[in-house]
Write a protein that holds these residues in place. Structure first.
Motif, mmCIF file in Angstrom:
data_model
loop_
_atom_site.group_PDB
_atom_site.id
_atom_site.type_symbol
_atom_site.label_atom_id
_atom_site.label_comp_id
_atom_site.label_asym_id
_atom_site.label_seq_id
_atom_site.Cartn_x
_atom_site.Cartn_y
_atom_site.Cartn_z
ATOM 1 N N VAL A 12 0.762 -1.207 -0.060
ATOM 2 C CA VAL A 12 0.178 -0.040 0.136
ATOM 3 C C VAL A 12 0.819 1.025 0.068
ATOM 4 N N GLN A 13 0.281 2.258 -0.484
ATOM 5 C CA GLN A 13 1.046 3.701 -0.172
ATOM 6 C C GLN A 13 0.989 4.283 1.010
ATOM 7 N N ALA A 14 1.599 5.136 1.534
ATOM 8 C CA ALA A 14 1.635 5.714 2.824
ATOM 9 C C ALA A 14 0.261 6.411 3.046
ATOM 10 N N GLY A 16 -2.437 4.897 3.560
ATOM 11 C CA GLY A 16 -3.286 3.744 3.314
ATOM 12 C C GLY A 16 -3.337 2.689 4.500
ATOM 13 N N SER A 17 -4.597 1.801 4.414
ATOM 14 C CA SER A 17 -4.985 1.104 5.429
ATOM 15 C C SER A 17 -4.771 -0.603 5.041
ATOM 16 N N LEU A 18 -4.701 -1.097 5.678
ATOM 17 C CA LEU A 18 -4.623 -2.721 5.512
ATOM 18 C C LEU A 18 -5.330 -3.464 6.876
ATOM 19 N N ARG A 19 -5.978 -4.404 6.745
ATOM 20 C CA ARG A 19 -6.338 -5.374 7.647
ATOM 21 C C ARG A 19 -5.875 -6.785 7.539
ATOM 22 N N LEU A 20 -5.153 -7.133 8.525
ATOM 23 C CA LEU A 20 -4.431 -8.418 8.908
ATOM 24 C C LEU A 20 -5.343 -9.326 9.466
ATOM 25 N N SER A 21 -5.642 -10.401 9.123
ATOM 26 C CA SER A 21 -6.320 -11.642 9.716
ATOM 27 C C SER A 21 -5.409 -12.801 10.207
ATOM 28 N N CYS A 22 -5.806 -13.481 11.484
ATOM 29 C CA CYS A 22 -5.026 -14.619 11.722
ATOM 30 C C CYS A 22 -6.260 -15.533 12.073
ATOM 31 N N ALA A 23 -6.256 -16.668 11.435
ATOM 32 C CA ALA A 23 -7.403 -17.543 11.711
ATOM 33 C C ALA A 23 -6.514 -18.568 12.420
ATOM 34 N N THR A 24 -7.121 -19.028 13.502
ATOM 35 C CA THR A 24 -6.287 -20.143 14.354
ATOM 36 C C THR A 24 -7.259 -21.482 14.428
ATOM 37 N N SER A 25 -6.505 -22.383 14.733
ATOM 38 C CA SER A 25 -7.155 -23.631 15.014
ATOM 39 C C SER A 25 -6.095 -24.742 15.909
ATOM 40 N N GLY A 26 -6.966 -25.510 16.331
ATOM 41 C CA GLY A 26 -6.119 -26.379 17.355
ATOM 42 C C GLY A 26 -5.752 -25.993 18.912
ATOM 43 N N ILE A 27 -6.141 -24.675 19.019
ATOM 44 C CA ILE A 27 -6.087 -24.051 20.193
ATOM 45 C C ILE A 27 -7.264 -23.671 20.960
ATOM 46 N N ALA A 28 -7.225 -23.561 22.391
ATOM 47 C CA ALA A 28 -8.125 -23.094 22.959
ATOM 48 C C ALA A 28 -8.332 -21.478 22.678
ATOM 49 N N PHE A 29 -8.685 -21.013 21.640
ATOM 50 C CA PHE A 29 -8.883 -19.604 21.259
ATOM 51 C C PHE A 29 -9.314 -18.530 22.422
ATOM 52 N N SER A 30 -10.542 -18.980 23.057
ATOM 53 C CA SER A 30 -10.978 -18.040 23.947
ATOM 54 C C SER A 30 -10.446 -17.884 25.080
ATOM 55 N N ILE A 31 -9.364 -18.665 25.551
ATOM 56 C CA ILE A 31 -8.501 -18.348 26.607
ATOM 57 C C ILE A 31 -6.938 -17.957 26.226
ATOM 58 N N ALA A 32 -7.061 -17.796 24.917
ATOM 59 C CA ALA A 32 -5.574 -17.273 24.572
ATOM 60 C C ALA A 32 -5.340 -15.937 24.486
ATOM 61 N N ASN A 83 -4.268 1.666 10.079
ATOM 62 C CA ASN A 83 -4.470 2.868 9.355
ATOM 63 C C ASN A 83 -3.362 3.668 9.329
ATOM 64 N N SER A 84 -3.433 4.718 8.283
ATOM 65 C CA SER A 84 -2.145 5.788 8.365
ATOM 66 C C SER A 84 -1.062 5.087 8.075
ATOM 67 N N LEU A 85 -0.891 4.002 7.561
ATOM 68 C CA LEU A 85 0.555 3.411 7.280
ATOM 69 C C LEU A 85 1.511 4.242 6.824
ATOM 70 N N LYS A 86 2.740 4.036 7.550
ATOM 71 C CA LYS A 86 3.953 4.593 7.066
ATOM 72 C C LYS A 86 5.124 3.726 6.616
ATOM 73 N N PRO A 87 6.044 4.161 5.647
ATOM 74 C CA PRO A 87 7.079 3.324 5.283
ATOM 75 C C PRO A 87 7.692 2.548 6.407
ATOM 76 N N GLN A 110 3.883 -10.340 4.717
ATOM 77 C CA GLN A 110 4.554 -9.027 4.278
ATOM 78 C C GLN A 110 3.614 -8.039 4.185
ATOM 79 N N VAL A 111 3.935 -6.934 4.630
ATOM 80 C CA VAL A 111 3.262 -5.701 4.607
ATOM 81 C C VAL A 111 4.439 -4.802 4.037
ATOM 82 N N THR A 112 4.110 -3.958 2.794
ATOM 83 C CA THR A 112 5.065 -3.211 2.243
ATOM 84 C C THR A 112 4.427 -1.653 2.254
#
Length: 115
Positions: A12-14, A16-32, A83-87, A110-112
């Motif tokens: 993205v350009q300076a 700009g915005s990105l949303r990263l997601s991390c989907a988990t499995s095999g863990i007790a997510f609610s207590i992690a 949000n408001s990403l910087k180099p 990677q986020v660039t």
């Protein structure tokens, strides 16, 4: 088997915005405890944002006010809204889960940010 699968990285350009997601499995997510970390070339991995099982958050000073970490226990997923990403935000971003005093890491995404 524990898996943390990240998505949402890209270029993205300076300002700009990105949303990263991390989907988990095999863990007790609610207590992690969940966190996002990043590592730029030649630098140590650093904590960016963390969220406890109870929803308490904390952020690195460098991203405070720009990034938001959140979790959706129904989806076993943690997010990082950037949000408001910087180099200087350019890095590989890693998701981490901590459960029962054990750490589990995602593969990194990677986020660039260009000026």
């Amino acid at each position: 088997q524990v898996q943390l699968v990240e998505s949402g990285g890209g270029s993205v350009q300076a300002g700009g915005s990105l949303r990263l997601s991390c989907a988990t499995s095999g863990i007790a997510f609610s207590i992690a405890a969940m966190g996002w970390y990043r590592q730029a070339p030649g630098k140590l991995r650093e904590s960016v944002a963390r969220i406890s099982s109870g929803g308490i958050t904390n952020y690195a000073d460098s991203v405070k006010g720009r990034f938001t970490i959140s979790r959706d226990n129904a989806k076993n997923t943690v997010y990082l809204q950037m949000n408001s990403l910087k180099p200087e935000d350019t890095a590989v971003y890693y998701c981490k889960a901590t459960v029962y005093y054990s750490d589990y890491w995602g593969q990194g995404t990677q986020v660039t940010v260009s000026s």
